[in-house]
Design an enzyme around this catalytic site. Sequence first.
Site, PDB file in Angstrom:
ATOM      1  N   CYS A  81       0.758  -1.606   0.024  1.00  0.00           N
ATOM      2  CA  CYS A  81      -0.104  -0.495   0.189  1.00  0.00           C
ATOM      3  C   CYS A  81       0.620   1.143  -0.305  1.00  0.00           C
ATOM      4  CB  CYS A  81      -1.041  -0.055   1.154  1.00  0.00           C
ATOM      5  SG  CYS A  81      -2.202  -1.431   1.013  1.00  0.00           S
TER       6      CYS A  81
ATOM      7  N   GLY B 266       1.428  -5.022   9.680  1.00  0.00           N
ATOM      8  CA  GLY B 266       1.275  -6.291   8.657  1.00  0.00           C
ATOM      9  C   GLY B 266       0.536  -6.629   7.848  1.00  0.00           C
TER      10      GLY B 266
ATOM     11  N   ARG C 142      -3.738   0.523  -2.927  1.00  0.00           N
ATOM     12  CA  ARG C 142      -3.592  -0.481  -2.128  1.00  0.00           C
ATOM     13  C   ARG C 142      -3.973  -1.291  -3.672  1.00  0.00           C
ATOM     14  NH1 ARG C 142      -4.808  -0.850   3.316  1.00  0.00           N
ATOM     15  NH2 ARG C 142      -5.161  -3.723   2.826  1.00  0.00           N
TER      16      ARG C 142
ATOM     17  N   CYS D 298     -10.608   3.562  22.423  1.00  0.00           N
ATOM     18  CA  CYS D 298      -9.417   4.613  23.057  1.00  0.00           C
ATOM     19  C   CYS D 298      -8.957   6.021  22.558  1.00  0.00           C
ATOM     20  CB  CYS D 298      -8.200   3.898  22.536  1.00  0.00           C
ATOM     21  SG  CYS D 298      -7.484   3.552  21.366  1.00  0.00           S
TER      22      CYS D 298
ATOM     23  N   CYS E 179       1.652   1.471  21.817  1.00  0.00           N
ATOM     24  CA  CYS E 179      -0.064   1.374  21.491  1.00  0.00           C
ATOM     25  C   CYS E 179       0.690   1.274  20.068  1.00  0.00           C
ATOM     26  CB  CYS E 179       0.041   2.801  21.260  1.00  0.00           C
ATOM     27  SG  CYS E 179      -1.172   3.150  20.119  1.00  0.00           S
ATOM     28  N   ASP E 180      -0.074   0.656  19.099  1.00  0.00           N
ATOM     29  CA  ASP E 180       0.306   0.454  17.846  1.00  0.00           C
ATOM     30  C   ASP E 180       1.457   1.687  16.913  1.00  0.00           C
ATOM     31  OD1 ASP E 180       0.770  -0.980  15.285  1.00  0.00           O
ATOM     32  OD2 ASP E 180      -1.580  -0.686  14.808  1.00  0.00           O
TER      33      ASP E 180
ATOM     34  N   CYS F  93     -13.854  23.857  25.291  1.00  0.00           N
ATOM     35  CA  CYS F  93     -13.909  23.520  24.119  1.00  0.00           C
ATOM     36  C   CYS F  93     -15.559  22.930  24.850  1.00  0.00           C
ATOM     37  CB  CYS F  93     -14.071  22.060  23.144  1.00  0.00           C
ATOM     38  SG  CYS F  93     -14.821  21.493  21.887  1.00  0.00           S
TER      39      CYS F  93
ATOM     40  N   CYS G  59     -15.092  13.720  23.357  1.00  0.00           N
ATOM     41  CA  CYS G  59     -13.791  13.737  22.496  1.00  0.00           C
ATOM     42  C   CYS G  59     -12.506  13.493  23.051  1.00  0.00           C
ATOM     43  CB  CYS G  59     -13.574  16.059  21.775  1.00  0.00           C
ATOM     44  SG  CYS G  59     -12.005  14.936  21.018  1.00  0.00           S
TER      45      CYS G  59
ATOM     46  N   CYS H 191      -6.955  11.069  19.498  1.00  0.00           N
ATOM     47  CA  CYS H 191      -5.835   9.606  19.004  1.00  0.00           C
ATOM     48  C   CYS H 191      -4.642  11.075  19.482  1.00  0.00           C
ATOM     49  CB  CYS H 191      -6.071   8.890  18.014  1.00  0.00           C
ATOM     50  SG  CYS H 191      -4.734   8.461  18.365  1.00  0.00           S
TER      51      CYS H 191
END
Length: 371
Positions: A19, A65, A133, A252, A273-274, A317, A323, A327
């Site tokens: 990708c 992967g 892709r 999350c 974390c990824d 806010c 919110c 992330c």
Amino acid sequence: MQPFTLLIKPSGSNCNIDCRYCFYKSRSPEVGSGRQRMSDEVLDKLIKDYLQLGFPVNSFAWQGGEPTLMGLDFYKKVIELQNKYGKPGQEITNSLQTNGILLNDEWCKFLAENNFLLGISIDGPKEFHDFYRLDHSGAGTFEKVVHGIEKCKEYQVEFNTLTLLNAHNIEHPEKIFNFLIELGVEFMQFIPCVEIDPDTQKIADFSIKPEQYGNFLCKIFDLWSDYGPDKVSIRDFDSILSYCISKHHTICTYDRLCGQYIVIEHSGEAFCCDFFVEPQWRLGNILETPIEKLASSEIKRKFDRTKQNLSNKCLICRFLSVCRGGCVKNRITADNGISGTESYFCGAYKKFFEYSMPGFLQIAAIIKAKM
């Protein structure tokens, strides 16, 4: 201790397609290179130590992967070890995020028999999916993915779809939604793409703009509302509805703290974390340190708290409670890509919540009345 999920990368960053927007292309060398495969030693240690913690629900999320590169025998071994080390009454779940290329009769029969939940990546109709892709020869992968989805339906494998919103498909929410509905998808995920170009250190050209994401979310909300919220599930929307009903999010992205999971690489290396597989957030290795110590370490607690470092704009806010700054991975600035204190998608979230919250509250009220 607080239960947590394992996000496992048995084949590391290895993938059978190429990708153009793959986030590994802008990640640090710590993700590794060359052929990456989890050993029997790491797999046995991983499953044994995790199940012996005695959580009521034990969640194994296999990602990459491309995790199907491990081969079907690897996952047969997974089930064998889970049966060996699991305790009476423990619930064990397996999910697998895949590009769907290798899914055939043998794979789908196994996945159905062992109750795997699949996430299959598809970016919409062929014209959108095949833009980024591609396989390693530069050919599109659309037909192979659709074939994999049809096999899942044939064998009744539970699956959802993951659509990465990128510069090529972001302006076409209606085409994407209608395509997924026609494909028979009942559970959808839409992930906004924003990455840093490693050469320029600016926002990569395949990323989307905040205003585009805001418009997309508003249109998808209308399409979902009109089609029937009880007929199709959209991951972000489910979390917002959960918040409206119980004040608790299910993902999350919008929660107070980062996710209750740890990442295990093919080598047994563990990270917070990824999106943060880097030395600063390395927890250790499961072959050297008990997994519960890794998950409850000060490094992990420190990482989880980073989500609470909000900008002054966030603190005043009106949508803060919904919110929570989004992330942490997306706290970058639009002009030069460096770390910021508010989400790159701040404007998108404000527009979307302003537009949709009355509708969410109305749907939540209907759900609560039926409870």
